[in-house]
Design a protein around this motif. Structure first.
Motif, PDB file in Angstrom:
ATOM      1  N   SER A   1       0.851  -1.182   0.000  1.00 42.28           N
ATOM      2  CA  SER A   1       0.000   0.000   0.000  1.00 42.28           C
ATOM      3  C   SER A   1       0.895   1.243   0.000  1.00 42.28           C
ATOM      4  O   SER A   1       1.828   1.344   0.797  1.00 42.28           O
ATOM      5  CB  SER A   1      -0.878  -0.041   1.257  1.00 42.28           C
ATOM      6  N   PHE A   2       0.612   2.167  -0.904  1.00 42.32           N
ATOM      7  CA  PHE A   2       1.443   3.375  -1.060  1.00 42.32           C
ATOM      8  C   PHE A   2       1.460   4.186   0.244  1.00 42.32           C
ATOM      9  O   PHE A   2       0.404   4.488   0.810  1.00 42.32           O
ATOM     10  CB  PHE A   2       0.854   4.220  -2.197  1.00 42.32           C
ATOM     11  N   VAL A   3       2.662   4.486   0.703  1.00 42.94           N
ATOM     12  CA  VAL A   3       2.812   5.340   1.888  1.00 42.94           C
ATOM     13  C   VAL A   3       3.135   6.734   1.370  1.00 42.94           C
ATOM     14  O   VAL A   3       4.196   6.962   0.789  1.00 42.94           O
ATOM     15  CB  VAL A   3       3.950   4.801   2.791  1.00 42.94           C
ATOM     16  N   HIS A   4       2.184   7.660   1.549  1.00 38.28           N
ATOM     17  CA  HIS A   4       2.282   8.929   0.826  1.00 38.28           C
ATOM     18  C   HIS A   4       3.192   9.977   1.473  1.00 38.28           C
ATOM     19  O   HIS A   4       3.711  10.860   0.794  1.00 38.28           O
ATOM     20  CB  HIS A   4       0.883   9.532   0.641  1.00 38.28           C
ATOM     21  N   GLN A   5       3.382   9.874   2.797  1.00 37.56           N
ATOM     22  CA  GLN A   5       4.146  10.923   3.478  1.00 37.56           C
ATOM     23  C   GLN A   5       5.550  11.088   2.875  1.00 37.56           C
ATOM     24  O   GLN A   5       6.192  10.102   2.525  1.00 37.56           O
ATOM     25  CB  GLN A   5       4.299  10.599   4.977  1.00 37.56           C
ATOM     26  N   ASN A   6       5.996  12.319   2.790  1.00 33.50           N
ATOM     27  CA  ASN A   6       7.348  12.642   2.292  1.00 33.50           C
ATOM     28  C   ASN A   6       7.616  12.190   0.865  1.00 33.50           C
ATOM     29  O   ASN A   6       8.766  11.934   0.505  1.00 33.50           O
ATOM     30  CB  ASN A   6       8.441  12.017   3.186  1.00 33.50           C
ATOM     31  N   THR A   7       6.587  12.065   0.061  1.00 33.51           N
ATOM     32  CA  THR A   7       6.829  11.703  -1.339  1.00 33.51           C
ATOM     33  C   THR A   7       6.470  12.896  -2.222  1.00 33.51           C
ATOM     34  O   THR A   7       5.569  13.673  -1.879  1.00 33.51           O
ATOM     35  CB  THR A   7       5.952  10.510  -1.780  1.00 33.51           C
TER      36      THR A   7
END
Ligand code: SF4
Length: 457
Positions: A312-318
């Motif tokens: 599952s995509f971890v969006h923080q800091n991207t």
């Protein structure tokens, strides 16, 4: 500088619309019939004719997947004693979903910029792996940034050095950098300590290891296998549909390139895993198409893929999140459906992994009742064993595994990377430690003192 993502980029040809009905798709899934892409879209959306996810239908999908899991692999929950040894964070590929990389120029000798990342020499890698092997690990997993100084081996380095435009092939000599990562084969043979299983060289790394040459992936992977590589992680797959890759990772290999590299690795006898990284700009049609491409690949490689790992995509800091292209990742409902439909669709891959790193402990456990049967590994790391800095990384002990797995009434099983060797763990016989590694004897990987937080923490 990355080109900003526009509305037009996010207008896709593939959308979640089908002529199938949810009920028909569910009936097929329950009967164990082979599912089509349209079936998968219906199950992932809980019906394309309704907006949002219907909770009753979702439960029906999860239940069908859980039953299938029980039929295929029973009640065992597997995990592996592994070490993460990533060699470098230097990378210029610029994937918009990535929070792992550091721009490669920050690693150069002449730069004023202090790099936040790291590069390890082959001898440092060897030392880290040797320590972990003596603690009982079975597998070392190593996935790295595409450092411009990396070459496959000395012959590849000569070709890159002689290239008329090294920049065009993303090459800079090791002398330009503070730390020389050596070659890929140097790193693999350094990590191949005492027969530990080496799981490394994703298709993207395989591509980097042949850039500037006309070598086939078979050539590259056979040299890596000779250096000690055992299996290839099928990461860098993201979503295997080019209209999505063009948005989230335009600098990366194409869907075709990924599939070609995986097939070549299998052709030279290496085992494979496969992944999907979902929950960013893609829709359910893309997820379903991805599953189909993995299932087809599994047919071609004659079952070489041992497990499928939904990430599952971890969006923080991207960059995707920071540039407002996405406002978050997948919902819990979407996560559960992704696991369940992976189980139902991939009828030729026995093991579906629940990643506690991505989902957390509680939800990770829940996934084991949505179709998953594997619960990753210990993920020991140098940061944990050396307690360097304030970040200890993530680690799961065998005792944690026994507690977690028995708490949901399932059977904890230590496995080899390829699942061929397994050992059922008796929860009544502590202490719990690995027994399948080349030097393991059942002793816990870390002592109680090593696991306890330092006094000044
Ligand atoms: S290639 Fe890997 S490390 Fe480099 S930016 Fe893409 S995901 Fe990150």
């Amino acid at each position: 500088m990355e080109r900003p993502v526009t509305e037009a980029d996010l207008t896709f040809d593939h959308v979640p619309e089908t002529d199938q009905s949810f009920e028909n798709a569910l009936t097929k899934a329950r009967a164990g019939d082979r599912l089509t892409v349209d079936d998968a879209i219906e199950l992932l959306t809980t019906g394309t004719e309704i907006g949002g996810i219907d909770s009753t239908r979702k439960e029906q999908v999860l239940e069908a997947a859980d039953r299938r899991r029980a039929d295929v692999v029973g009640e065992e929950v597997t995990f592996v004693a592994n070490l993460n040894n990533n060699v470098t964070t230097a990378c210029n590929v610029g994937c918009l979903f990535c929070n792992f990389k550091d721009a490669a120029h920050t690693f150069e000798r002449d730069t004023e910029i202090q790099s936040a990342g790291f590069t390890k020499t082959p001898s440092e890698s060897r030392e880290i792996v040797a320590d972990a092997v003596s603690r009982g690990v079975y597998e070392v997993t190593s996935v790295s940034g595409l450092h411009p100084a990396f070459a496959l081996d000395d012959e590849h380095r000569e070709i890159l050095e002689a290239h008329p435009d090294p920049k065009a092939v993303n090459y800079k000599p090791p002398e330009a950098y503070e730390i020389d990562p050596g070659t890929y084969t140097d790193q693999i043979s350094a990590m191949s300590v005492d027969g530990v299983h080496v799981h490394s060289m994703t298709p993207e790394e395989g591509y980097h290891a042949r850039r500037g040459t006309d070598w086939s992936y078979e050539e590259v992977y056979s040299r890596l296998a000779a250096a000690g590589l055992d299996t290839v992680p099928g990461t860098a797959a993201e979503i295997l549909v080019d209209e999505v890759r063009d948005v989230i990772c335009p600098g990366k290999i194409s869907t075709e390139g990924w599939l070609e590299a995986m097939e070549a690795a299998a052709n030279v006898g290496l085992g494979l895993t496969a992944t999907i990284m979902y929950g960013h700009v893609e829709n359910e049609a893309h997820r379903a198409m991805h599953l189909k491409r993995v299932r087809d690949l599994q047919e071609r490689v004659d079952g070489a893929i041992t497990e499928f790992v939904p990430l599952s995509f971890v969006h923080q800091n991207t960059p995707l999140y920071e540039h407002d292209v996405v406002s978050g990742g997948a919902s819990t409902d979407e996560d559960e459906l992704m696991i369940a439909v992976s189980r139902l669709f991939l009828d030729n891959i026995d093991h579906i992994q629940s990643s506690w790193v991505k989902y957390g402990d509680e939800q990770g456990l829940k996934m084991l009742s949505c179709g998953a049967d594997d619960f990753m590994g210990t993920i020991l790391s140098e940061e944990i064993t050396k307690r360097a800095g304030g970040e200890y990384g993530e680690y799961r002990s065998f005792a944690d595994y026994v507690d977690l797995v028995t708490s949901i009434g399932r059977v904890p099983v230590e496995r080899s990377t390829d699942y061929e060797t397994r050992r059922v763990i008796d929860p009544d016989e502590p202490p719990f430690g690995p027994r399948l590694g080349p030097k393991s004897d059942g002793t816990p990987i870390l002592t109680p003192e090593e696991r306890a937080p330092p006094a000044d923490d």
